[in-house]
Design a protein around this motif. Structure first.
Motif, PDB file in Angstrom:
ATOM      1  N   TYR A  52      32.811  33.964  39.939  1.00  0.00           N
ATOM      2  CA  TYR A  52      33.437  35.250  40.209  1.00  0.00           C
ATOM      3  C   TYR A  52      32.499  36.258  40.857  1.00  0.00           C
ATOM      4  O   TYR A  52      32.964  37.154  41.577  1.00  0.00           O
ATOM      5  N   SER A  78      35.390  39.562  42.699  1.00  0.00           N
ATOM      6  CA  SER A  78      36.449  40.056  41.816  1.00  0.00           C
ATOM      7  C   SER A  78      36.758  38.970  40.792  1.00  0.00           C
ATOM      8  O   SER A  78      36.353  37.824  40.959  1.00  0.00           O
ATOM      9  N   LEU A 114      32.722  43.954  38.185  1.00  0.00           N
ATOM     10  CA  LEU A 114      33.644  43.412  39.183  1.00  0.00           C
ATOM     11  C   LEU A 114      35.012  44.081  39.072  1.00  0.00           C
ATOM     12  O   LEU A 114      35.418  44.521  38.000  1.00  0.00           O
ATOM     13  N   SER A 115      35.728  44.106  40.187  1.00  0.00           N
ATOM     14  CA  SER A 115      37.106  44.602  40.152  1.00  0.00           C
ATOM     15  C   SER A 115      38.027  43.475  39.712  1.00  0.00           C
ATOM     16  O   SER A 115      37.700  42.298  39.850  1.00  0.00           O
ATOM     17  N   ASN A 166      41.347  41.173  39.922  1.00  0.00           N
ATOM     18  CA  ASN A 166      42.272  40.632  40.912  1.00  0.00           C
ATOM     19  C   ASN A 166      43.451  40.054  40.143  1.00  0.00           C
ATOM     20  O   ASN A 166      43.406  38.929  39.684  1.00  0.00           O
TER      21      ASN A 166
END
Length: 63
Positions: free
Chosen positions: A15, A20, A55-56, A58
């Motif tokens: 990841y 993401s 992290l964003s 998803n």
């Protein structure tokens, strides 16, 4: 504990490369991290957790 560490490293590497993480994978990572930490895991995995937390999410990707 070794299997948890291997899985955590694989999640982290996968990841981080993507930039993401799906919310389900994040939840799995946190549950594995908590178990690893309770078993006396080291700070390397804590650093990986901190990177994963940046992290964003998803939500569309359900691999």
């Amino acid at each position: 504990m070794l299997l948890l560490r291997v899985q955590l490293i694989e999640y982290h590497d996968k990841y981080m490369k993507r930039g993401s993480i799906p919310s389900y994978a994040y939840e799995n990572f946190i549950e594995m991290y908590d178990a690893y930490h309770e078993l006396g895991g080291n700070g390397m995995v804590t650093h990986m957790k901190e990177e994963i937390e940046e992290l964003s999410f998803n939500k569309a990707n359900k691999e």
